[in-house]
Motif scaffolding. Structure first.
Motif, short mmCIF file in Angstrom:
data_model
loop_
_atom_site.label_atom_id
_atom_site.label_comp_id
_atom_site.label_asym_id
_atom_site.label_seq_id
_atom_site.Cartn_x
_atom_site.Cartn_y
_atom_site.Cartn_z
N SER A 71 14.07 42.27 30.28
CA SER A 71 15.51 41.21 31.64
C SER A 71 15.36 40.76 32.62
O SER A 71 14.50 39.60 33.15
N THR A 72 13.05 40.83 32.92
CA THR A 72 12.81 40.24 33.73
C THR A 72 12.37 39.17 33.36
O THR A 72 12.34 38.23 33.82
N GLU A 73 12.42 39.04 31.65
CA GLU A 73 11.88 37.73 31.35
C GLU A 73 13.15 36.11 31.42
O GLU A 73 13.06 35.43 31.22
N ILE A 74 14.32 36.74 31.41
CA ILE A 74 15.38 36.55 31.13
C ILE A 74 15.50 35.55 32.34
O ILE A 74 15.93 34.69 33.34
N HIS A 75 15.09 36.82 33.55
CA HIS A 75 15.49 36.27 35.10
C HIS A 75 13.99 35.05 35.51
O HIS A 75 14.61 34.06 36.47
N ALA A 76 13.25 34.98 34.67
CA ALA A 76 12.09 33.74 35.19
C ALA A 76 12.40 32.88 34.65
O ALA A 76 12.63 31.96 35.29
N ALA A 77 13.09 33.17 33.50
CA ALA A 77 13.86 31.88 32.83
C ALA A 77 14.93 30.83 33.81
O ALA A 77 14.52 29.79 33.94
N ALA A 78 15.62 31.74 33.97
CA ALA A 78 16.32 31.63 35.56
C ALA A 78 15.94 31.24 36.38
O ALA A 78 16.64 30.03 36.55
N ARG A 79 15.38 31.17 36.51
CA ARG A 79 14.61 30.90 37.82
C ARG A 79 13.67 29.96 37.63
O ARG A 79 13.46 28.54 38.04
N ILE A 80 13.03 29.12 36.58
CA ILE A 80 12.06 28.13 36.11
C ILE A 80 13.54 27.31 36.05
O ILE A 80 13.07 25.82 36.21
#
Length: 225
Positions: free
Chosen positions: A25-34
């Motif tokens: 889930s953290t990786e998904i949020h990071a990708a969304a931020r990017i």
């Protein structure tokens, strides 16, 4: 019916740890931020591109304004030089006008002096004209002297003179009969003839010279000296 045995799930490949749901889930949020950052970066790039276009459109105007400003500066410099030249000219003209004013004042003073002299001359002429008018009036409207004076004026030094008649005081004995005798008569004869002809000395001159009294009698008779 026989049951199909389920094969046991294959063990994970060695070296790969199983995924943790929280980490995933953290990786998904990071990708969304990017992605959001990339979108904002693209938007900024679009803004910059639009600004560049607008700036490129403004630049020619700025260049024209700069050229106009340069022309204005050159015109101002030319105007400043012209004003400096005009100031120098005005200063020179001021000095010239001061010199001219002194010359004009001197000329006016000279004219005033000349005018005063002319006025004095005119006054003297007026006095002479008055004397001449009086003499003319005396010749024309006097006691009949003008015909006698005309005759005596034409006589030479040895011709007999014509004497006007007198009433109050008679002529002295031995009065001169010619111009030559008039010119040589003495003071006593001059006084007697002046009394008979009612001749008076000039105002302010109680005692006159013998020559003046002789000329007074001669002029009264109209004789030519």
């Amino acid at each position: 019916m026989s049951l199909i045995p389920l094969a046991a799930s294959a063990p994970p490949a060695p070296g790969l740890a199983p995924l943790d749901p929280a980490e995933h889930s953290t990786e998904i949020h990071a990708a969304a931020r990017i992605d959001a950052i990339v979108d904002r970066s693209n938007l900024c790039v679009d803004y910059l591109l639009n600004f560049q276009v607008a700036f490129e459109q403004v630049m020619p105007r700025l260049r024209r304004m700069q050229l106009g400003f340069d022309d204005a500066v050159m015109g101002f410099n030319d105007m400043e030089e012209a004003l400096d030249w005009l100031e120098e000219m005005i200063q020179g003209m001021t000095g010239t006008l001061k010199k001219m004013s002194h010359v004009v004042v001197e000329i006016l003073d000279s004219i005033d002096e000349t005018f005063d002299v002319m006025v004095e001359g005119i006054c003297a002429l007026e006095e002479k004209v008055e004397v001449i008018e009086d003499d003319i009036d005396e010749l024309i409207y006097g006691d009949g002297l003008w015909p006698i004076r005309i005759c005596n004026h034409r006589c030479s030094s040895d011709d007999p003179l014509i004497w006007p008649p007198v009433s109050d005081t008679p002529y002295p004995t031995g009065k001169p009969e010619t111009l030559a005798e008039l010119q040589s008569m003495n003071a006593e004869m001059c006084t007697a003839l002046a009394a008979a002809l009612h001749l008076r000395p000039p105002p302010g001159q109680l005692q006159s010279t013998l020559e003046w009294r002789r000329n007074q009698v001669i002029n009264h008779l109209g004789c030519a000296e």
